[in-house]
Design a protein around this motif. Structure first.
Motif, PDB file in Angstrom:
ATOM      1  N   LEU A  50       0.812  -1.219   0.000  1.00 13.35           N
ATOM      2  CA  LEU A  50       0.000   0.000   0.000  1.00 13.35           C
ATOM      3  C   LEU A  50       0.849   1.274   0.000  1.00 13.35           C
ATOM      4  O   LEU A  50       0.597   2.205  -0.763  1.00 13.35           O
ATOM      5  CB  LEU A  50      -0.943  -0.001   1.210  1.00 13.35           C
ATOM      6  CG  LEU A  50      -2.046  -1.063   1.198  1.00 13.35           C
ATOM      7  CD1 LEU A  50      -2.806  -1.053   2.511  1.00 13.35           C
ATOM      8  CD2 LEU A  50      -2.993  -0.822   0.034  1.00 13.35           C
ATOM      9  N   VAL A  51       1.861   1.312   0.865  1.00 17.40           N
ATOM     10  CA  VAL A  51       2.686   2.519   0.970  1.00 17.40           C
ATOM     11  C   VAL A  51       3.508   2.757  -0.302  1.00 17.40           C
ATOM     12  O   VAL A  51       3.512   3.881  -0.832  1.00 17.40           O
ATOM     13  CB  VAL A  51       3.594   2.450   2.220  1.00 17.40           C
ATOM     14  CG1 VAL A  51       4.567   3.636   2.236  1.00 17.40           C
ATOM     15  CG2 VAL A  51       2.755   2.452   3.485  1.00 17.40           C
ATOM     16  N   LEU A  56       4.386   5.928  -5.210  1.00 15.64           N
ATOM     17  CA  LEU A  56       4.490   5.980  -6.670  1.00 15.64           C
ATOM     18  C   LEU A  56       3.416   6.899  -7.251  1.00 15.64           C
ATOM     19  O   LEU A  56       3.688   7.686  -8.169  1.00 15.64           O
ATOM     20  CB  LEU A  56       4.356   4.577  -7.260  1.00 15.64           C
ATOM     21  CG  LEU A  56       5.578   3.663  -7.156  1.00 15.64           C
ATOM     22  CD1 LEU A  56       5.218   2.245  -7.572  1.00 15.64           C
ATOM     23  CD2 LEU A  56       6.718   4.183  -8.016  1.00 15.64           C
ATOM     24  N   MET A  57       2.208   6.792  -6.719  1.00 12.20           N
ATOM     25  CA  MET A  57       1.118   7.635  -7.204  1.00 12.20           C
ATOM     26  C   MET A  57       1.462   9.112  -7.017  1.00 12.20           C
ATOM     27  O   MET A  57       1.320   9.917  -7.946  1.00 12.20           O
ATOM     28  CB  MET A  57      -0.174   7.301  -6.457  1.00 12.20           C
ATOM     29  CG  MET A  57      -1.366   8.161  -6.860  1.00 12.20           C
ATOM     30  SD  MET A  57      -2.776   7.953  -5.749  1.00 12.20           S
ATOM     31  CE  MET A  57      -2.180   8.801  -4.276  1.00 12.20           C
ATOM     32  N   VAL A  58       1.939   9.479  -5.832  1.00 11.36           N
ATOM     33  CA  VAL A  58       2.271  10.873  -5.547  1.00 11.36           C
ATOM     34  C   VAL A  58       3.415  11.349  -6.443  1.00 11.36           C
ATOM     35  O   VAL A  58       3.372  12.454  -7.007  1.00 11.36           O
ATOM     36  CB  VAL A  58       2.650  11.046  -4.063  1.00 11.36           C
ATOM     37  CG1 VAL A  58       3.183  12.449  -3.797  1.00 11.36           C
ATOM     38  CG2 VAL A  58       1.437  10.765  -3.174  1.00 11.36           C
ATOM     39  N   LEU A 236       8.515  -6.267  -2.867  1.00 14.68           N
ATOM     40  CA  LEU A 236       7.979  -5.009  -3.392  1.00 14.68           C
ATOM     41  C   LEU A 236       8.959  -4.339  -4.348  1.00 14.68           C
ATOM     42  O   LEU A 236       8.565  -3.791  -5.382  1.00 14.68           O
ATOM     43  CB  LEU A 236       7.645  -4.062  -2.231  1.00 14.68           C
ATOM     44  CG  LEU A 236       6.241  -4.173  -1.615  1.00 14.68           C
ATOM     45  CD1 LEU A 236       5.177  -3.904  -2.673  1.00 14.68           C
ATOM     46  CD2 LEU A 236       5.999  -5.530  -0.982  1.00 14.68           C
ATOM     47  N   LEU A 237      10.254  -4.412  -4.025  1.00 12.81           N
ATOM     48  CA  LEU A 237      11.270  -3.879  -4.930  1.00 12.81           C
ATOM     49  C   LEU A 237      11.255  -4.636  -6.264  1.00 12.81           C
ATOM     50  O   LEU A 237      11.275  -4.036  -7.344  1.00 12.81           O
ATOM     51  CB  LEU A 237      12.656  -4.001  -4.297  1.00 12.81           C
ATOM     52  CG  LEU A 237      13.111  -2.910  -3.340  1.00 12.81           C
ATOM     53  CD1 LEU A 237      14.456  -3.283  -2.728  1.00 12.81           C
ATOM     54  CD2 LEU A 237      13.213  -1.582  -4.046  1.00 12.81           C
ATOM     55  N   ASN A 292      11.881   0.270   6.327  1.00  9.91           N
ATOM     56  CA  ASN A 292      10.751   0.445   7.248  1.00  9.91           C
ATOM     57  C   ASN A 292       9.582   1.172   6.597  1.00  9.91           C
ATOM     58  O   ASN A 292       8.443   1.066   7.063  1.00  9.91           O
ATOM     59  CB  ASN A 292      11.193   1.202   8.495  1.00  9.91           C
ATOM     60  CG  ASN A 292      11.981   0.320   9.449  1.00  9.91           C
ATOM     61  OD1 ASN A 292      11.803  -0.894   9.455  1.00  9.91           O
ATOM     62  ND2 ASN A 292      12.858   0.916  10.230  1.00  9.91           N
ATOM     63  N   VAL A 293       9.855   1.910   5.512  1.00  8.27           N
ATOM     64  CA  VAL A 293       8.771   2.548   4.769  1.00  8.27           C
ATOM     65  C   VAL A 293       7.800   1.484   4.254  1.00  8.27           C
ATOM     66  O   VAL A 293       6.585   1.698   4.215  1.00  8.27           O
ATOM     67  CB  VAL A 293       9.344   3.377   3.590  1.00  8.27           C
ATOM     68  CG1 VAL A 293       8.234   3.857   2.672  1.00  8.27           C
ATOM     69  CG2 VAL A 293      10.143   4.546   4.118  1.00  8.27           C
ATOM     70  N   VAL A 294       8.343   0.338   3.889  1.00  8.74           N
ATOM     71  CA  VAL A 294       7.529  -0.771   3.387  1.00  8.74           C
ATOM     72  C   VAL A 294       7.014  -1.640   4.522  1.00  8.74           C
ATOM     73  O   VAL A 294       5.873  -2.097   4.504  1.00  8.74           O
ATOM     74  CB  VAL A 294       8.357  -1.634   2.405  1.00  8.74           C
ATOM     75  CG1 VAL A 294       7.576  -2.867   1.966  1.00  8.74           C
ATOM     76  CG2 VAL A 294       8.775  -0.815   1.203  1.00  8.74           C
TER      77      VAL A 294
END
Length: 303
Positions: A50-51, A56-58, A236-237, A292-294
């Protein structure tokens, strides 16, 4: 968009790169395949996605805004929507907005497994399409079933062939050998991730993302685990990078599709893609250096 004055290359780049967000936002097929092949929790992958998807959207929105401002592209509407218009649009899309919420809540509290979430999605789509919106009939359901059979057949064929390769890879102890070599070459897990990221982008340019995930997940997951990297973080990467590769030359499937529909030259598309590619790599580097962002969200919800 082209009729509104936007160039074909800019239009193609926006449409193509916008699809990158679906690589991490649940229910991402790529994350499901990665979790299944790498024996990683699909529930944690969904929540962790989600994060990065939001970032990416922003990043892509800001890039689009800056480019449009510099070129004098005019908006479709001059004023911002009113609160009443926002509420009206929200009411019209409430069932679509609620779906990911119910999906994550169901997985979090054990109402269904990530695999069963697929069946829930089908039942939910039928309920909304047939009963609530009344836009789906027998013809539409049959067409959806035919498309599903084609997609499932393609994916199962890829799984079958990757299973053969996976057996050989396991039998020859390729992951263990690569892990021993890489741990001896790279002094830290950051340098390892940077090197693997470059390889993933390169392979993503040449092969379809699903194929790359099928072939490399059984090899790379043991390597990054041995290096002390969280497999959810790496997943995620990996999905972001290999999916992005499909939007770039020389063999990007999304690139060929968009350019073919818009009759846009690959040179024009590639030139317009550069600012968006820069934005994507900024987000990827942020995810890489700050895991930690993920991980904070799945750790917070699932422990």
């Amino acid at each position: 968009m082209i009729k509104g004055g936007y160039s074909a290359g800019f239009t193609g780049a926006v449409l193509s790169i916008g699809g990158l967000i679906t690589a991490t936002i649940p229910p991402s097929i790529g994350l499901i395949l990665y979790g299944y092949l790498g024996e990683v929790s699909i529930g944690r992958l969904f929540i962790a996605g989600l994060v990065p998807g939001f970032l990416l959207m922003v990043a892509l929105m800001l890039t689009t805004y800056i480019m449009a401002k510099r070129r004098g592209y005019q908006p479709v509407r001059e004023r911002l929507p009113t609160g009443r218009e926002v509420l009206k649009a929200l009411r019209g899309s409430i069932w679509a907005i609620l779906f990911p919420v119910w999906l994550l809540v169901g997985i979090r509290y054990g109402l269904f497994t990530p695999s069963e979430a697929g069946a829930f999605a089908v039942a939910y789509a039928l309920l909304v399409g047939c009963v609530i919106h009344r836009e789906m009939g027998i013809k539409e359901i049959l067409n959806a079933m035919r498309a599903s059979v084609r997609d499932i057949g393609m994916i199962m064929l890829i799984i079958m062939f990757s299973g053969i390769i996976g057996y050989v890879v396991s039998f020859e102890r390729v992951p263990q050998t690569i892990a021993e070599l890489t741990l001896g070459v790279f002094s830290s897990h950051i340098t390892l991730l940077l090197a693997v990221s470059v390889i993933l982008v390169f392979l993503g340019m040449l092969l379809e993302a699903t194929v790359v995930v099928m072939l490399l997940t059984p090899i790379l997951v043991p390597v990054i685990k041995a290096a002390g990297v969280d497999p959810v973080h790496f997943g995620l990467l990996m999905m972001t990078l290999v999916t992005f590769g499909g939007m770039t030359p020389p063999v990007g499937i999304s690139m060929y599709t968009v350019c073919g529909i818009l009759r846009c030259s690959f040179y024009e598309y590639s030139r317009e893609l550069l600012p968006f590619a820069f934005a994507v790599f900024v987000v990827v580097l942020g995810i890489l250096f700050f895991p930690n962002v993920v991980l904070f969200l799945p750790n917070l919800l699932l422990g």
